[in-house]
Design a protein around this motif. Sequence first.
Motif, PDB file in Angstrom:
ATOM      1  N   ALA A  17      38.506  38.115  42.881  1.00 13.49           N
ATOM      2  CA  ALA A  17      38.861  38.631  41.290  1.00 13.49           C
ATOM      3  C   ALA A  17      37.282  38.564  40.674  1.00 13.49           C
ATOM      4  CB  ALA A  17      39.708  37.749  40.834  1.00 13.49           C
ATOM      5  N   LEU A  18      36.754  37.646  41.137  1.00 15.11           N
ATOM      6  CA  LEU A  18      35.392  37.500  40.247  1.00 15.11           C
ATOM      7  C   LEU A  18      34.586  38.712  40.819  1.00 15.11           C
ATOM      8  CD1 LEU A  18      34.384  33.793  40.546  1.00 15.11           C
ATOM      9  CD2 LEU A  18      35.124  35.005  38.275  1.00 15.11           C
ATOM     10  N   MET A  19      34.485  39.004  42.313  1.00 19.79           N
ATOM     11  CA  MET A  19      33.570  39.981  42.763  1.00 19.79           C
ATOM     12  C   MET A  19      33.990  41.052  42.153  1.00 19.79           C
ATOM     13  SD  MET A  19      32.469  38.762  46.706  1.00 19.79           S
ATOM     14  CE  MET A  19      33.934  39.024  47.370  1.00 19.79           C
ATOM     15  N   LEU A  20      35.325  41.513  42.163  1.00 18.04           N
ATOM     16  CA  LEU A  20      35.723  42.958  41.670  1.00 18.04           C
ATOM     17  C   LEU A  20      35.292  42.928  40.195  1.00 18.04           C
ATOM     18  CD1 LEU A  20      39.260  43.453  43.495  1.00 18.04           C
ATOM     19  CD2 LEU A  20      37.089  44.804  43.688  1.00 18.04           C
ATOM     20  N   GLY A  21      35.684  41.982  39.377  1.00 15.75           N
ATOM     21  CA  GLY A  21      35.326  42.044  37.969  1.00 15.75           C
ATOM     22  C   GLY A  21      33.843  42.193  37.684  1.00 15.75           C
ATOM     23  N   ALA A  22      33.074  41.475  38.508  1.00 18.43           N
ATOM     24  CA  ALA A  22      31.666  41.383  38.119  1.00 18.43           C
ATOM     25  C   ALA A  22      30.879  42.913  38.694  1.00 18.43           C
ATOM     26  CB  ALA A  22      30.809  40.425  39.329  1.00 18.43           C
ATOM     27  N   CYS A  23      31.572  43.473  39.912  1.00 10.66           N
ATOM     28  CA  CYS A  23      31.235  44.819  40.056  1.00 10.66           C
ATOM     29  C   CYS A  23      31.516  45.758  38.953  1.00 10.66           C
ATOM     30  CB  CYS A  23      32.219  45.241  41.514  1.00 10.66           C
ATOM     31  SG  CYS A  23      31.178  44.997  43.009  1.00 10.66           S
ATOM     32  N   PHE A  24      32.749  45.563  38.542  1.00 10.18           N
ATOM     33  CA  PHE A  24      33.233  46.713  37.512  1.00 10.18           C
ATOM     34  C   PHE A  24      32.210  46.360  36.317  1.00 10.18           C
ATOM     35  CE2 PHE A  24      35.540  47.934  33.673  1.00 10.18           C
ATOM     36  CZ  PHE A  24      35.773  49.187  34.099  1.00 10.18           C
TER      37      PHE A  24
END
Lengths: 255, 227
Positions: free
Chosen positions: A35-42
């Motif tokens: 979740a953190l990685m996807l959020g940070a990616c976005f």
Amino acid sequence: MANTKWTWFHRFGSPKWLYDFAERYNGPLFGVGCALMLGACFWGLFIAPPDYQQGDSFRIIYIHVPTAILAQSCYMMMAAAALVGLVWRMKISDYFIACAAPIGAVMTFLALFTGAVWGKPTWGTWWVWDARLTSMLLLLFLYFGVIALRSSIQSADNRARASYVLVLVGVINIPIIKYSVDWWNTLHQPATFTLTEKPAMPAEMWLPLLIMVIGIYCFFTALVLVRMQAEIVQRELKTRWVHKLLNIEGERSNG
Amino acid sequence: MDKQPKNALFQLWLHEARVVIRGKQDLLNSVMFFVLVVMLFPLGVDPGVEFLRISSTGLIWVAVLLSLMLTLGSMFKADFDDGTIELWLQSSHPIFALVFVKVLALWAISILPLLAMVPLLATMLHFPFEGLGVLILSLLLGSLALAHIVSVGAALTASAKTGGILLMLLVLPLTVPVLIFGSGVVGLSVDGASISGSFAMLGAITMLYCVLCPFAAGASLKIICDV
């Protein structure tokens, strides 16, 4: 008093305890990490402002920097595990090195690859024989060396202790390699390409990076835990608790 | 040997040196390998004077490094197979001291024929004659560090069936500092710059490996012998 202080340490030495620990935490860690990685990616790809010099190409920093940090700290963790394994003869150290080395190698490769992709638009070339790039490349070969040595030794005990020695030799060498490569670079290559002196990043740029780093650490921990579970079951196959564990799951699948 | 334990290390040195000298063919092979590797570069890259002059230091250094890896890479194999290592571990001398002495003996004998070829190859590569002394000195000092680094890899792979390429993979990344400072010193001296600082660094790195590597190699020998 001394006992209670050290029980956490001894618990880590027990494969069964670690298996249960991993069972409990790898799921949440995996979820939080993703979740953190996807959020940070976005955030990093769509919301953060483009760099005033590099434009949108700077956004690869959100992959490049976390993988590079993890690549380096993974070797340090392996070295700590090796020291623990050599001094206290903990089997867990060996399992950790077995599981972390391939991940570390992949992270190093990703850092180098994203660096090359980033280098093309900013420096105009895929690869420079720059000190940092070269020492990352050597780190990749240190990982490969550990993996290759492990696959060459049959006896589990010898394999464990040999990889402790190799990892520790490597970690003592890392600062020497780093220093000498810096020296070499300044001698032979008077700063053809330098990373442009970065102005202090605004928060909307570095916050997603920080979240990405935390996310990738969670992801790494979850990955290592899952791999260690597999390693533990494989290596402790003769113990009663693993028999029990496998039997129970066998019955469930039968029923 | 037992009566005078202090002399035993010297005896071991003599013994190991004698073994190397009597394996004449291996020494010759390493020299031939050295010359062949150097020869490949003018053939494969560019025989022009300008290219060779620039790259001669690096070529000679890399060729010496590779040929030392190959000759010293199997230094513990025979000793492991015939049980000498086990006896070493039983003896009253600490294992690191025995490893240290053995490495010193192998280094002293096997570097000599390579160094003897260096002036010839340097001439063929148009290496500037004034730098020859520094080149040989840097090789002499750096190869001692290389020998110690190889001893760790050789100890780790002594029981493996296919040691050669694995050893290279383990050891080559660790030799980078020696190569950088070794060939760097020569480059500085050819450019006419002061070399004392870098030479001191090369010496410091060599001393560091001389002190640390015998312990790592000794620990590795204990591991492969299940002690």
